[in-house]
Design a protein around this motif. Sequence first.
Motif, short mmCIF file in Angstrom:
data_model
loop_
_atom_site.label_atom_id
_atom_site.label_comp_id
_atom_site.label_asym_id
_atom_site.label_seq_id
_atom_site.Cartn_x
_atom_site.Cartn_y
_atom_site.Cartn_z
N PHE B 56 40.19 42.68 41.41
CA PHE B 56 40.59 42.36 40.04
C PHE B 56 41.40 41.07 40.00
O PHE B 56 41.52 40.44 38.97
N PHE B 57 41.94 40.67 41.15
CA PHE B 57 42.76 39.46 41.20
C PHE B 57 41.99 38.26 41.71
O PHE B 57 42.56 37.25 42.04
N ASN B 58 40.68 38.38 41.80
CA ASN B 58 39.90 37.20 42.13
C ASN B 58 40.16 36.12 41.09
O ASN B 58 40.39 36.40 39.93
N ASN B 61 36.19 33.54 37.20
CA ASN B 61 35.27 34.45 36.54
C ASN B 61 35.79 35.90 36.65
O ASN B 61 35.11 36.78 37.12
N ARG B 62 37.06 36.05 36.29
CA ARG B 62 37.66 37.36 36.41
C ARG B 62 38.23 37.81 35.08
O ARG B 62 38.59 36.99 34.25
N PRO B 63 38.34 39.10 34.87
CA PRO B 63 39.02 39.56 33.65
C PRO B 63 40.53 39.36 33.79
O PRO B 63 41.03 39.22 34.89
N ARG B 64 41.21 39.36 32.69
CA ARG B 64 42.65 39.19 32.73
C ARG B 64 43.35 40.36 32.05
O ARG B 64 42.74 41.09 31.35
#
Lengths: 368, 64
Positions: B56-58, B61-64
């Motif tokens: 999730f912390f990539n 192109n990751r959600p926040r």
Amino acid sequence: MATVNGMRGVSRVPAYVVMQPTTLCNLDCVYCYLPLRAQDRRMPVEVARAVAADANVWAARDRFSVVWHGGEPLAAGREHLGALMAPFGPAVEQHVQTNATLLDDAWCEFFAARGVRVSVSVDGPEDLNGQRVSRAGRPAYARIVQGIAALRRHGQSFAALCVVGDPRPGVASRLYEYFLELGCDTLGVNIEEREGVNERANAHDPAAVRAFWSELVAAWRADPRIHVRELEWSLRYVGAVLDGTSGDLLPRELDPIPTVGHDGAVVLLSPELAGFHDPVHGDFSSGNVLQAPLSELLVAPRRTSWVPEFLAGVEACRETCPYFGFCGGGHAANRYFEHGRFDGTETEHCRNSKIHLLEGVLDHVRRP
Amino acid sequence: MSDALDRVVDRIRDVRGELAPLLEEARLARLARSEVPGADSSAVCAWNHFENIPTFFNWNNRPR
């Protein structure tokens, strides 16, 4: 110029899926982008079973995660969240992003028993945390701290996500000291974004934002115990530039990051689009896992009307932006909510969280 | 346009000497973090720090 590879097209297999166990959140944070957070629309177990059918296959091949996101996932209750988690096999990593206010001993035991990784949303010390409020508008800080204390009591490691509404000098060092004291392993720093129902402007003085990031580097350098997402990536990128390997740093394809809403509707690439409607693009969804397997919905992302426009935007970033190798292209939701379409390029989010970040790191090493 | 696209990379190369100590400190910090007791179960995995932070912390192109 060296070619920047990566981010060409959308992968058919995600590395993770975002799940919305309920639309409800017990808080009403000022900057929240979620439109249905006052309503308790719960995900039926059938939706989780449908997603797990593919997730368990993907996890057998490669690392795969489910992120339980909100609303506030803990507002679904332990019994229901447990029922939603149950179809996922042990190879699937489970993560929860929580506002921490409902965390107690029973939740910590629930997470420990299932190996769930926890990330909390907290914006720093009390005076910087004023945007996180209850439905009655009261500060949530005391309850957040109480919840995090439960995690620490149970020896549960945790990550933190922090929203910064006013990035400027003086703030970053205070934040970093706070998160050191809080005891998180990993920290993500999000400059507030204009998206969803949050229409507050997000333009800031560029010098102030650069100074914010530069100060964060200095604070981190003094005690680098925390993995700070933004700094790790910045240093990884500059290291790759110096090694001559930066052209291959980005993922080969975009991760589709399917967000599965409470009703099974799937939105690709940007969870922030879930729950919104556009006259041209409808509800942005690419189908529903109750009607077709998730793996099938990911086969042809270009069939979803807005995705080709977004991919054109990524290519426009590649062609025009000197920061593309660092950033990989602006996020879909930032483009849409700032520009009204998906094929524009530089956004305020790009400036605040990518461009000024990298420049802040360089400012730090150039300082006298 | 090509020159304009290269300007960020060029400026990074211009401060190679100043970046070197920072990059070395970051490398040592990753090693130190991976050595903490119980690292296997923490958010940061012991054997390969960057690739094993929660997905999730990539960054991209990751959600926040």
